[in-house]
Motif scaffolding. Structure first.
Motif, PDB file in Angstrom:
ATOM      1  N   GLY A 247       0.784  -1.224   0.000  1.00 16.43           N
ATOM      2  CA  GLY A 247       0.000   0.000   0.000  1.00 16.43           C
ATOM      3  C   GLY A 247       0.816   1.274   0.000  1.00 16.43           C
ATOM      4  N   ILE A 248       2.128   1.149  -0.210  1.00 17.71           N
ATOM      5  CA  ILE A 248       2.996   2.326  -0.288  1.00 17.71           C
ATOM      6  C   ILE A 248       3.171   2.647  -1.767  1.00 17.71           C
ATOM      7  CG2 ILE A 248       5.195   3.334   0.419  1.00 17.71           C
ATOM      8  CD1 ILE A 248       5.402   1.115   2.518  1.00 17.71           C
ATOM      9  N   HIS A 249       2.286   3.449  -2.298  1.00 21.76           N
ATOM     10  CA  HIS A 249       2.215   3.661  -3.740  1.00 21.76           C
ATOM     11  C   HIS A 249       3.280   4.633  -4.234  1.00 21.76           C
ATOM     12  CE1 HIS A 249      -1.446   1.389  -3.582  1.00 21.76           C
ATOM     13  NE2 HIS A 249      -2.023   2.270  -2.771  1.00 21.76           N
ATOM     14  N   ASP A 250       3.674   4.423  -5.466  1.00 19.65           N
ATOM     15  CA  ASP A 250       4.666   5.284  -6.115  1.00 19.65           C
ATOM     16  C   ASP A 250       3.911   6.429  -6.796  1.00 19.65           C
ATOM     17  OD1 ASP A 250       6.673   6.481  -7.537  1.00 19.65           O
ATOM     18  OD2 ASP A 250       7.508   4.627  -8.343  1.00 19.65           O
ATOM     19  N   ASP A 251       4.066   7.629  -6.261  1.00 15.76           N
ATOM     20  CA  ASP A 251       3.338   8.793  -6.780  1.00 15.76           C
ATOM     21  C   ASP A 251       4.215   9.709  -7.618  1.00 15.76           C
ATOM     22  OD1 ASP A 251       0.910   8.079  -5.541  1.00 15.76           O
ATOM     23  OD2 ASP A 251       1.592   8.922  -3.630  1.00 15.76           O
ATOM     24  N   ASP A 252       5.316   9.174  -8.149  1.00 16.55           N
ATOM     25  CA  ASP A 252       6.231  10.004  -8.944  1.00 16.55           C
ATOM     26  C   ASP A 252       5.527  10.650 -10.129  1.00 16.55           C
ATOM     27  OD1 ASP A 252       8.240   9.438  -7.233  1.00 16.55           O
ATOM     28  OD2 ASP A 252       9.435   8.217  -8.604  1.00 16.55           O
ATOM     29  N   HIS A 253       4.585   9.910 -10.753  1.00 18.11           N
ATOM     30  CA  HIS A 253       3.904  10.458 -11.931  1.00 18.11           C
ATOM     31  C   HIS A 253       3.076  11.693 -11.559  1.00 18.11           C
ATOM     32  CE1 HIS A 253       0.932   7.834 -10.046  1.00 18.11           C
ATOM     33  NE2 HIS A 253      -0.022   8.450 -10.727  1.00 18.11           N
ATOM     34  N   LEU A 254       2.505  11.682 -10.344  1.00 13.53           N
ATOM     35  CA  LEU A 254       1.744  12.848  -9.898  1.00 13.53           C
ATOM     36  C   LEU A 254       2.661  14.032  -9.625  1.00 13.53           C
ATOM     37  CD1 LEU A 254      -0.768  11.138  -7.430  1.00 13.53           C
ATOM     38  CD2 LEU A 254      -1.170  11.860  -9.793  1.00 13.53           C
ATOM     39  N   LEU A 255       3.825  13.743  -9.054  1.00  9.30           N
ATOM     40  CA  LEU A 255       4.793  14.809  -8.787  1.00  9.30           C
ATOM     41  C   LEU A 255       5.257  15.441 -10.093  1.00  9.30           C
ATOM     42  CD1 LEU A 255       6.926  13.101  -5.987  1.00  9.30           C
ATOM     43  CD2 LEU A 255       5.133  14.814  -5.718  1.00  9.30           C
ATOM     44  N   HIS A 256       5.479  14.603 -11.112  1.00  5.16           N
ATOM     45  CA  HIS A 256       5.922  15.128 -12.406  1.00  5.16           C
ATOM     46  C   HIS A 256       4.846  16.022 -13.023  1.00  5.16           C
ATOM     47  CE1 HIS A 256       8.799  11.435 -12.806  1.00  5.16           C
ATOM     48  NE2 HIS A 256       9.245  12.347 -11.958  1.00  5.16           N
ATOM     49  N   GLN A 257       3.577  15.615 -12.884  1.00  7.99           N
ATOM     50  CA  GLN A 257       2.485  16.429 -13.416  1.00  7.99           C
ATOM     51  C   GLN A 257       2.422  17.794 -12.735  1.00  7.99           C
ATOM     52  OE1 GLN A 257      -1.136  14.166 -13.076  1.00  7.99           O
ATOM     53  NE2 GLN A 257      -0.461  12.563 -14.500  1.00  7.99           N
ATOM     54  N   LEU A 258       2.803  17.824 -11.469  1.00  8.78           N
ATOM     55  CA  LEU A 258       2.783  19.072 -10.713  1.00  8.78           C
ATOM     56  C   LEU A 258       4.085  19.867 -10.861  1.00  8.78           C
ATOM     57  CD1 LEU A 258       1.141  17.733  -7.426  1.00  8.78           C
ATOM     58  CD2 LEU A 258       0.045  19.141  -9.192  1.00  8.78           C
ATOM     59  N   GLY A 259       5.028  19.286 -11.601  1.00  7.68           N
ATOM     60  CA  GLY A 259       6.304  19.960 -11.796  1.00  7.68           C
ATOM     61  C   GLY A 259       7.208  19.896 -10.586  1.00  7.68           C
ATOM     62  N   LEU A 260       6.988  18.893  -9.733  1.00  8.56           N
ATOM     63  CA  LEU A 260       7.788  18.746  -8.521  1.00  8.56           C
ATOM     64  C   LEU A 260       8.828  17.652  -8.693  1.00  8.56           C
ATOM     65  CD1 LEU A 260       4.934  18.913  -5.844  1.00  8.56           C
ATOM     66  CD2 LEU A 260       6.470  20.757  -6.566  1.00  8.56           C
ATOM     67  N   HIS A 261       9.910  17.754  -7.940  1.00  9.07           N
ATOM     68  CA  HIS A 261      10.965  16.758  -7.991  1.00  9.07           C
ATOM     69  C   HIS A 261      10.523  15.498  -7.259  1.00  9.07           C
ATOM     70  CE1 HIS A 261      14.949  14.893  -7.348  1.00  9.07           C
ATOM     71  NE2 HIS A 261      15.298  15.573  -8.435  1.00  9.07           N
ATOM     72  N   ASP A 262      11.124  14.357  -7.633  1.00  6.65           N
ATOM     73  CA  ASP A 262      10.778  13.090  -6.992  1.00  6.65           C
ATOM     74  C   ASP A 262      10.975  13.138  -5.481  1.00  6.65           C
ATOM     75  OD1 ASP A 262      10.376  12.318  -9.548  1.00  6.65           O
ATOM     76  OD2 ASP A 262      12.039  10.908  -9.677  1.00  6.65           O
ATOM     77  N   ASP A 263      11.926  13.945  -5.030  1.00  2.00           N
ATOM     78  CA  ASP A 263      12.232  14.023  -3.601  1.00  2.00           C
ATOM     79  C   ASP A 263      11.134  14.711  -2.796  1.00  2.00           C
ATOM     80  OD1 ASP A 263      14.580  12.776  -4.042  1.00  2.00           O
ATOM     81  OD2 ASP A 263      15.838  14.560  -3.985  1.00  2.00           O
ATOM     82  N   ALA A 264      10.178  15.320  -3.471  1.00  2.00           N
ATOM     83  CA  ALA A 264       9.146  16.070  -2.753  1.00  2.00           C
ATOM     84  C   ALA A 264       8.273  15.155  -1.898  1.00  2.00           C
ATOM     85  CB  ALA A 264       8.277  16.843  -3.746  1.00  2.00           C
ATOM     86  N   LEU A 265       8.205  13.883  -2.241  1.00  2.00           N
ATOM     87  CA  LEU A 265       7.400  12.935  -1.470  1.00  2.00           C
ATOM     88  C   LEU A 265       8.194  11.643  -1.346  1.00  2.00           C
ATOM     89  CD1 LEU A 265       4.740  12.339  -0.049  1.00  2.00           C
ATOM     90  CD2 LEU A 265       3.822  11.520  -2.228  1.00  2.00           C
ATOM     91  N   CYS A 266       8.762  11.422  -0.166  1.00  2.00           N
ATOM     92  CA  CYS A 266       9.613  10.258   0.071  1.00  2.00           C
ATOM     93  C   CYS A 266       9.048   9.494   1.268  1.00  2.00           C
ATOM     94  CB  CYS A 266      11.054  10.705   0.340  1.00  2.00           C
ATOM     95  SG  CYS A 266      12.259   9.378   0.378  1.00  2.00           S
ATOM     96  N   PRO A 267       8.326   8.386   1.038  1.00  2.00           N
ATOM     97  CA  PRO A 267       7.671   7.682   2.146  1.00  2.00           C
ATOM     98  C   PRO A 267       8.667   7.179   3.183  1.00  2.00           C
ATOM     99  CG  PRO A 267       7.690   6.338   0.153  1.00  2.00           C
ATOM    100  CD  PRO A 267       8.142   7.697  -0.251  1.00  2.00           C
ATOM    101  N   ALA A 268       8.219   7.177   4.439  1.00  2.00           N
ATOM    102  CA  ALA A 268       9.078   6.748   5.542  1.00  2.00           C
ATOM    103  C   ALA A 268       8.623   5.388   6.059  1.00  2.00           C
ATOM    104  CB  ALA A 268       9.034   7.775   6.670  1.00  2.00           C
ATOM    105  N   LEU A 269       9.584   4.482   6.217  1.00  2.00           N
ATOM    106  CA  LEU A 269       9.340   3.195   6.844  1.00  2.00           C
ATOM    107  C   LEU A 269       9.919   3.278   8.253  1.00  2.00           C
ATOM    108  CD1 LEU A 269      10.323   0.711   3.977  1.00  2.00           C
ATOM    109  CD2 LEU A 269       8.254   2.079   4.253  1.00  2.00           C
ATOM    110  N   LEU A 270       9.113   2.972   9.251  1.00  2.00           N
ATOM    111  CA  LEU A 270       9.524   3.103  10.642  1.00  2.00           C
ATOM    112  C   LEU A 270       9.938   1.756  11.218  1.00  2.00           C
ATOM    113  CD1 LEU A 270       6.756   5.533  11.955  1.00  2.00           C
ATOM    114  CD2 LEU A 270       8.930   6.069  10.829  1.00  2.00           C
TER     115      LEU A 270
END
Length: 229
Positions: A198-221
């Protein structure tokens, strides 16, 4: 007649993807010398170090040295899994297309006394050299040790299970097996991938928004659960 007829047209048995290790392009690119030579061919990662040492004094090794650590899939036909062919305008015969020069195990364009027709399996068909698969998509995650507060950023393969990601993390924490891995309050299935957890890869959404891949980096605890085993 095409000289490659001596090679078997059938591919060797290939280990299933689930049993193969995945590598990131960055990992492959780090192996770029004569003494440590990897290449990618049609999704497979090949360790040609032994081949390079065996042919270290041969001019035929130069194209491979120039391409060490790179993806050379464009040298090969995806359907035949063999080196690409072209029709020689002079002889009207099919020949291997090697614009960077003929390389190891590629036969000469015509008969030669120094070329053995009973040559063994070429390196691109030899499963001995295949050490894993190139990831189709990598992503970045953060692994946070809740006991020590240590945080490590990792580039991982989307095809990898959490168990494989744990192996990547071991150099930063030798006791990673003594922790429970969680995300969003839920324990993670170590036999499943990030997406399957359930930890989805949202890189395509970030690209659509013009944001870098680093803008959303999920954390595993990581939560400590037992003694240091």
């Amino acid at each position: 007649m095409l000289w490659s007829a001596r090679f078997s047209s059938s591919d060797p048995t290939v280990t299933g993807p689930a049993q193969m290790k995945f590598f990131t392009p960055a990992e492959v690119s780090a192996h770029n010398t004569r003494d440590d030579l990897w290449v990618c061919v049609l999704g497979r990662v090949l360790d040609l170090t032994e081949l390079a040492q065996k042919n270290k004094d041969e001019a035929l090794l130069l194209p491979l040295l120039e391409s060490a650590g790179k993806d050379i899939s464009h040298w090969f036909d995806p359907e035949t899994k063999d080196v690409c062919l072209f029709v020689d305008q002079v002889t009207q015969c099919r020949r291997y297309y090697t614009p960077r020069g003929r390389f190891v195990d590629v036969p000469p364009p015509g008969p030669r006394s120094d070329w053995a027709c009973e040559h063994s399996t070429p390196w691109w068909r030899d499963q001995r050299y295949c050490i894993g698969l190139l990831s189709h998509k990598t992503r970045f995650i953060r692994v946070v040790n809740t006991l020590t507060g240590q945080e490590q950023r990792l580039e991982v393969c989307s095809e990898e299970t959490l168990a494989a990601i744990l192996d990547r993390y071991l150099p930063y924490n030798n006791h990673a097996h003594s922790y429970t891995w969680r995300h969003a309050g839920s324990d993670l299935d170590m036999g499943a991938t990030l997406e399957e957890n359930g930890i989805h890869d949202d890189d395509h959404l970030l690209h659509q928004l013009g944001l870098h891949d680093d803008a959303l980096c999920p954390a595993l605890l990581l939560h400590f659960t037992d003694d240091l085993s």
